[in-house]
Design an enzyme around this catalytic site. Structure first.
Site, PDB file in Angstrom:
ATOM      1  N   ASP A   1      -5.130 -14.068 120.358  1.00  0.00           N
ATOM      2  CA  ASP A   1      -5.927 -14.916 119.490  1.00  0.00           C
ATOM      3  C   ASP A   1      -5.277 -16.286 119.437  1.00  0.00           C
ATOM      4  O   ASP A   1      -4.042 -16.392 119.412  1.00  0.00           O
ATOM      5  CB  ASP A   1      -5.951 -14.284 118.081  1.00  0.00           C
TER       6      ASP A   1
ATOM      7  N   HIS B   1     -11.418 -11.036 113.748  1.00  0.00           N
ATOM      8  CA  HIS B   1     -10.576 -11.257 114.921  1.00  0.00           C
ATOM      9  C   HIS B   1     -10.185  -9.923 115.552  1.00  0.00           C
ATOM     10  O   HIS B   1     -10.235  -9.762 116.762  1.00  0.00           O
ATOM     11  CB  HIS B   1      -9.318 -12.033 114.509  1.00  0.00           C
TER      12      HIS B   1
END
Length: 472
Positions: A138, A33
């Site tokens: 995210d 991520h």
């Protein structure tokens, strides 16, 4: 900085541009991520837009240290905001867990609630000097950025770190399958059983409570790869009409430049024949059991194919503290494969390895970063899914895109992959008609992807459109 394929737009440097719009990246602090939003920072900063990358200090250090293909310190427009790392326990991964999802990261994920206040403080500080603050977060950090709703000149965009395919099916299922789909796809869709721990599923559910304040979705994919599923996602049964979406991948550079400090495995690759080496790596969130490592080693050896094997345990919550397990290989293995294969136990330059002309295949867990990098570099995949979105990515890669083959079937996820299964997969991928066909297809797809990020290409136009939208 290596001249990347996004050209800089020139603005009059009269100082006005600088304060008009700023972008704030809020990644989930796990490698797959962190990396995607750092790569996206590079792309957005090339439009002369200041980017503020906000994360804990230990994870910013990790992201900078591991990025490949460019140096984040070369870009003055990317500003790092190091939040003090909340206290959390950072246990080693458990390779013998019944569910292979990295449950040892759960204490880190639960500590993230403590980042809400300091993150909001950064939003507020920036909002007082900029015309508009754009937050790209995210999807797993939605609750951390929830205070964006209190800032009048801020907008938030959700980044989905997985494929459009995996995202679509997740939403299609939770929304009660609002429209029919090709029966064959639905029939073959791997179940989510065994993909996540119950604790992580709870965390996902918590995050979905905060979906309503997003102005749009960003994907690290492109229409050349997942056009069909991006269209499905855009249907109003799945996504509200007011929410826009942009597919601006691949975020990673699609041409690799050689770095001055070359990893030793690249020098070894220089000496091998084109397409003769298979790269074996299971990403940063997988730890194989001892007996599985042994079978994999024997299979690699018996296949008589050249290989580079990255043998590491999953990252801990804090990669800089404590010991890591040094996995045992079969006795005499490294001596026997000398010259044929190479075992790498440190951080390996994956993008450079995949981009090297000698690399002809990738045995992979099918994490989304790895899938995108492999497709952009034109390398076919031997898919060995372990958890999360990987089983569904495997279906996309092998059955729909036909740029890979299956090593481990998800339905038999609890079984050991034997050395003979490994050997068969290696030979199929590297020295068979099937492997050659896969390689031909992925090289074509790689060409389409590379064209899509150039001026006038579809991903480039989506990125231009996103930048035009946030700077409107």
């Amino acid at each position: 900085m290596a001249d990347h394929h996004y050209h800089h737009k020139n603005h009059d440097q009269n100082g006005l541009k600088q304060t008009e719009v700023v972008v704030v990246m809020v990644p989930l602090p796990a490698q797959g991520h962190l990396n995607q939003l750092l790569q996206l920072s590079r792309l957005i900063s090339s439009y002369d837009i200041p980017v503020h990358y906000v994360c804990t200090s230990t994870h910013i250090r990790q992201a900078k240290l591991r990025v490949h293909g460019w140096n984040p310190l070369d870009i003055p427009n990317i500003h790092f905001h190091e939040l003090s790392t909340p206290a959390f326990i950072s246990p080693p991964p458990n390779p013998d867990a019944s569910i292979q999802f990295p449950s040892h990261l759960q204490p880190l994920f639960e500590a993230l609630t403590q980042l809400r206040q300091p993150t909001a403080a950064i939003f507020r500080a920036l909002s007082s000097t900029a015309k508009r603050v754009i937050i790209i977060h995210d999807s797993m950090m939605s609750s951390v950025v929830q205070d964006v709703t209190c800032i009048p000149n801020a907008e938030s965009y959700m980044f989905h770190s997985v494929s459009a395919f995996a995202t679509f099916f997740y939403l299609w299922e939770i929304l009660g399958k609002p429209f029919p789909l090709d029966a064959k796809i639905v029939e073959d869709l791997p179940s989510l059983e065994g993909c996540f721990t119950p604790e992580f599923i709870e965390l996902i559910d918590t995050q979905t409570n905060y979906l309503n304040f997003s102005s749009g979705y960003l994907f690290n994919t492109c229409k050349a790869i997942e056009g069909v599923f991006l269209d499905f996602l855009a249907r109003e049964e799945i996504t509200a009409k007011s929410v826009k979406q942009w597919a601006i991948g691949p975020f990673n550079p699609v041409e690799v430049s050689d770095e001055t400090q070359r990893h030793k495995c690249l020098e070894w690759l220089d000496k091998q024949a084109p397409n003769s080496v298979i790269f074996v790596s299971f990403g940063t969130s997988t730890s194989l059991r001892d007996e599985q490592i042994k079978e994999l080693a024997l299979g690699l050896e018996r296949s008589e194919q050249k290989f580079i094997w990255v043998l590491r345990d999953a990252d801990k919550g804090d990669v800089f503290v404590g010991e890591t397990r040094r996995a045992q290989l079969p006795k005499g293995f490294e001596e026997r494969v000398e010259g044929k294969g190479m075992v790498v136990r440190d951080w390996a330059p994956q993008l450079q390895i995949l981009g090297h002309k000698s690399t002809g295949g990738f045995m992979s867990h099918c994490g989304w970063n790895s899938c995108m990098e492999s497709i952009s570099m034109g390398v076919p995949i031997a898919a060995w899914p372990v958890h999360s979105d990987q089983p569904r990515n495997t279906m996309l890669i092998t059955k729909l895109l036909k740029v890979g083959l299956v090593v481990k079937d998800w339905a038999r996820r609890d079984e050991l992959v034997s050395s003979s299964m490994v050997e068969t997969a290696m030979k199929s991928l590297m020295v068979s008609k099937e492997g050659d066909d896969l390689r031909k297809r992925v090289v074509e797809m790689s060409g389409a992807v590379k064209r899509s990020v150039q001026e006038g290409g579809v991903s480039r136009m989506e990125l231009d459109s996103f930048v035009a939208h946030i700077t409107r």
